[in-house]
Scaffold this motif. Structure first.
Motif, PDB file in Angstrom:
ATOM      1  N   ALA A 145     -12.484  60.289 -19.237  1.00  0.00           N
ATOM      2  CA  ALA A 145     -13.397  59.147 -19.299  1.00  0.00           C
ATOM      3  C   ALA A 145     -13.338  58.530 -20.692  1.00  0.00           C
ATOM      4  N   ARG A 146     -13.606  57.247 -20.733  1.00  0.00           N
ATOM      5  CA  ARG A 146     -13.722  56.524 -22.010  1.00  0.00           C
ATOM      6  C   ARG A 146     -15.166  56.084 -22.161  1.00  0.00           C
ATOM      7  N   SER A 147     -15.691  56.378 -23.324  1.00  0.00           N
ATOM      8  CA  SER A 147     -17.072  56.016 -23.620  1.00  0.00           C
ATOM      9  C   SER A 147     -17.063  54.894 -24.640  1.00  0.00           C
ATOM     10  N   HIS A 148     -18.126  54.077 -24.633  1.00  0.00           N
ATOM     11  CA  HIS A 148     -18.113  52.978 -25.595  1.00  0.00           C
ATOM     12  C   HIS A 148     -19.388  52.820 -26.399  1.00  0.00           C
ATOM     13  N   PHE A 149     -20.511  53.422 -26.027  1.00  0.00           N
ATOM     14  CA  PHE A 149     -21.680  53.205 -26.891  1.00  0.00           C
ATOM     15  C   PHE A 149     -22.537  54.438 -27.090  1.00  0.00           C
ATOM     16  N   ARG A 150     -22.335  55.502 -26.416  1.00  0.00           N
ATOM     17  CA  ARG A 150     -23.143  56.701 -26.610  1.00  0.00           C
ATOM     18  C   ARG A 150     -22.324  57.770 -27.316  1.00  0.00           C
ATOM     19  N   GLU A 151     -23.023  58.794 -27.779  1.00  0.00           N
ATOM     20  CA  GLU A 151     -22.341  59.925 -28.406  1.00  0.00           C
ATOM     21  C   GLU A 151     -21.486  60.628 -27.359  1.00  0.00           C
ATOM     22  N   VAL A 162     -23.323  65.304 -13.579  1.00  0.00           N
ATOM     23  CA  VAL A 162     -23.123  64.418 -12.430  1.00  0.00           C
ATOM     24  C   VAL A 162     -21.967  64.919 -11.560  1.00  0.00           C
ATOM     25  N   LEU A 163     -20.904  65.382 -12.197  1.00  0.00           N
ATOM     26  CA  LEU A 163     -19.763  65.882 -11.442  1.00  0.00           C
ATOM     27  C   LEU A 163     -20.098  67.177 -10.710  1.00  0.00           C
ATOM     28  N   ALA A 164     -20.905  68.030 -11.327  1.00  0.00           N
ATOM     29  CA  ALA A 164     -21.316  69.275 -10.660  1.00  0.00           C
ATOM     30  C   ALA A 164     -22.074  68.957  -9.378  1.00  0.00           C
ATOM     31  N   VAL A 165     -22.983  67.995  -9.443  1.00  0.00           N
ATOM     32  CA  VAL A 165     -23.736  67.594  -8.249  1.00  0.00           C
ATOM     33  C   VAL A 165     -22.798  66.941  -7.236  1.00  0.00           C
ATOM     34  N   GLY A 166     -21.878  66.095  -7.713  1.00  0.00           N
ATOM     35  CA  GLY A 166     -20.942  65.414  -6.820  1.00  0.00           C
ATOM     36  C   GLY A 166     -20.044  66.391  -6.082  1.00  0.00           C
ATOM     37  N   ILE A 167     -19.553  67.404  -6.779  1.00  0.00           N
ATOM     38  CA  ILE A 167     -18.700  68.408  -6.139  1.00  0.00           C
ATOM     39  C   ILE A 167     -19.497  69.213  -5.129  1.00  0.00           C
ATOM     40  N   GLU A 168     -20.737  69.537  -5.472  1.00  0.00           N
ATOM     41  CA  GLU A 168     -21.584  70.278  -4.537  1.00  0.00           C
ATOM     42  C   GLU A 168     -21.853  69.454  -3.289  1.00  0.00           C
ATOM     43  N   GLU A 169     -22.096  68.146  -3.456  1.00  0.00           N
ATOM     44  CA  GLU A 169     -22.369  67.282  -2.306  1.00  0.00           C
ATOM     45  C   GLU A 169     -21.137  67.045  -1.439  1.00  0.00           C
ATOM     46  N   LEU A 170     -19.945  67.211  -2.009  1.00  0.00           N
ATOM     47  CA  LEU A 170     -18.740  67.096  -1.187  1.00  0.00           C
ATOM     48  C   LEU A 170     -18.679  68.210  -0.144  1.00  0.00           C
ATOM     49  N   GLY A 171     -19.293  69.353  -0.432  1.00  0.00           N
ATOM     50  CA  GLY A 171     -19.358  70.445   0.520  1.00  0.00           C
ATOM     51  C   GLY A 171     -18.020  71.114   0.775  1.00  0.00           C
ATOM     52  N   LEU A 172     -17.245  71.303  -0.277  1.00  0.00           N
ATOM     53  CA  LEU A 172     -15.935  71.927  -0.120  1.00  0.00           C
ATOM     54  C   LEU A 172     -16.081  73.431   0.052  1.00  0.00           C
ATOM     55  N   VAL A 173     -15.172  74.030   0.801  1.00  0.00           N
ATOM     56  CA  VAL A 173     -15.192  75.472   1.016  1.00  0.00           C
ATOM     57  C   VAL A 173     -14.959  76.190  -0.312  1.00  0.00           C
ATOM     58  N   HIS A 174     -13.991  75.713  -1.075  1.00  0.00           N
ATOM     59  CA  HIS A 174     -13.685  76.290  -2.386  1.00  0.00           C
ATOM     60  C   HIS A 174     -13.924  75.209  -3.440  1.00  0.00           C
ATOM     61  N   PRO A 175     -15.122  75.155  -4.024  1.00  0.00           N
ATOM     62  CA  PRO A 175     -15.399  74.117  -5.017  1.00  0.00           C
ATOM     63  C   PRO A 175     -14.456  74.257  -6.218  1.00  0.00           C
ATOM     64  N   PRO A 176     -13.836  73.168  -6.634  1.00  0.00           N
ATOM     65  CA  PRO A 176     -12.895  73.230  -7.747  1.00  0.00           C
ATOM     66  C   PRO A 176     -13.606  73.330  -9.098  1.00  0.00           C
ATOM     67  N   ARG A 177     -12.882  73.852 -10.076  1.00  0.00           N
ATOM     68  CA  ARG A 177     -13.397  73.894 -11.453  1.00  0.00           C
ATOM     69  C   ARG A 177     -13.258  72.500 -12.050  1.00  0.00           C
ATOM     70  N   ARG A 178     -14.129  72.213 -13.014  1.00  0.00           N
ATOM     71  CA  ARG A 178     -14.106  70.897 -13.646  1.00  0.00           C
ATOM     72  C   ARG A 178     -13.468  71.000 -15.021  1.00  0.00           C
ATOM     73  N   ARG A 179     -12.716  69.963 -15.370  1.00  0.00           N
ATOM     74  CA  ARG A 179     -12.189  69.828 -16.717  1.00  0.00           C
ATOM     75  C   ARG A 179     -12.472  68.384 -17.116  1.00  0.00           C
ATOM     76  N   VAL A 180     -13.375  68.208 -18.083  1.00  0.00           N
ATOM     77  CA  VAL A 180     -13.838  66.874 -18.456  1.00  0.00           C
ATOM     78  C   VAL A 180     -13.411  66.580 -19.887  1.00  0.00           C
ATOM     79  N   ARG A 181     -12.804  65.416 -20.076  1.00  0.00           N
ATOM     80  CA  ARG A 181     -12.432  64.923 -21.409  1.00  0.00           C
ATOM     81  C   ARG A 181     -13.038  63.536 -21.581  1.00  0.00           C
ATOM     82  N   VAL A 182     -13.698  63.353 -22.709  1.00  0.00           N
ATOM     83  CA  VAL A 182     -14.305  62.056 -23.005  1.00  0.00           C
ATOM     84  C   VAL A 182     -13.765  61.595 -24.352  1.00  0.00           C
ATOM     85  N   ARG A 183     -13.331  60.353 -24.399  1.00  0.00           N
ATOM     86  CA  ARG A 183     -12.803  59.751 -25.643  1.00  0.00           C
ATOM     87  C   ARG A 183     -13.410  58.382 -25.835  1.00  0.00           C
ATOM     88  N   ARG A 184     -13.209  57.855 -27.006  1.00  0.00           N
ATOM     89  CA  ARG A 184     -13.636  56.491 -27.314  1.00  0.00           C
ATOM     90  C   ARG A 184     -12.604  55.516 -26.850  1.00  0.00           C
TER      91      ARG A 184
END
Length: 184
Positions: A145-151, A162-184
């Protein structure tokens, strides 16, 4: 009840083709042995035996043809035994035990691209995210993700939640691990 991976329809045809190729190869081998044992043979078998006497297994062309046929057979066997449709992620199905005439269990799945699009839409709702790219694997979700005004740490924490909730709501049998990168 655990949901299994969706199977491709190619398993049975690939197995039948592999068995047919194996049968034809066995017949050719039998015919070759019969000709070599001086048994009466048809004209095409005699011609084949004559050509095989000229081209021995030591010839490069014979080795290359044999290698190509072996690779083709291995690919067919691999296609016959490998499971499925890897681009579809199996989802949890609701329990239907209490229903009258419940019938066979329900199976549901979602495509990896579709799941990635859902998670991307969720990521774009986070304040401070200008753009997001989501790649969905079978066991891992990669989010850039690219951020532009917050820390960046605040955006990363909100995005992770948000992604944790989104993955849970997808209802997958094997929920995947998340890897999040945020840059400017």
């Amino acid at each position: 009840m655990t949901a299994t991976r969706f199977r491709s329809a190619r398993r049975i045809p690939a197995a039948l083709v592999a068995l047919a190729v194996l049968g034809v190869a066995g017949l050719f081998l039998y015919d070759l042995a019969a000709v070599r044992a001086d048994r009466p043979a048809m004209a095409w078998r005699r011609e084949l035996a004559r050509r095989l006497e000229v081209h021995t297994p030591a010839d490069l062309a014979v080795q290359l043809a044999g290698g190509a046929l072996a690779v083709a057979g291995a690919v067919l066997l691999l296609l016959a035994v490998t499971p499925g449709i890897r681009r579809i992620l199996p989802m949890l199905s609701p329990e239907r035990d209490g229903e009258a005439g419940a019938g066979p269990p329900l199976r549901a799945g979602i495509g990896r691209r579709d799941a990635a699009q859902v998670l991307r839409d969720r990521a774009m709702e986070v304040p401070g995210v200008r753009s997001a790219r989501v790649r969905m694997g079978r066991s891992r979700v990669r989010v850039r993700a690219r951020s532009h005004f917050r820390e960046l740490e605040e955006v990363r924490a909100d995005l992770d939640a948000v992604l944790a909730v989104g993955i849970e709501e997808l209802g997958l049998v094997h929920p995947p691990r998340r890897r999040v990168r945020v840059r400017r």
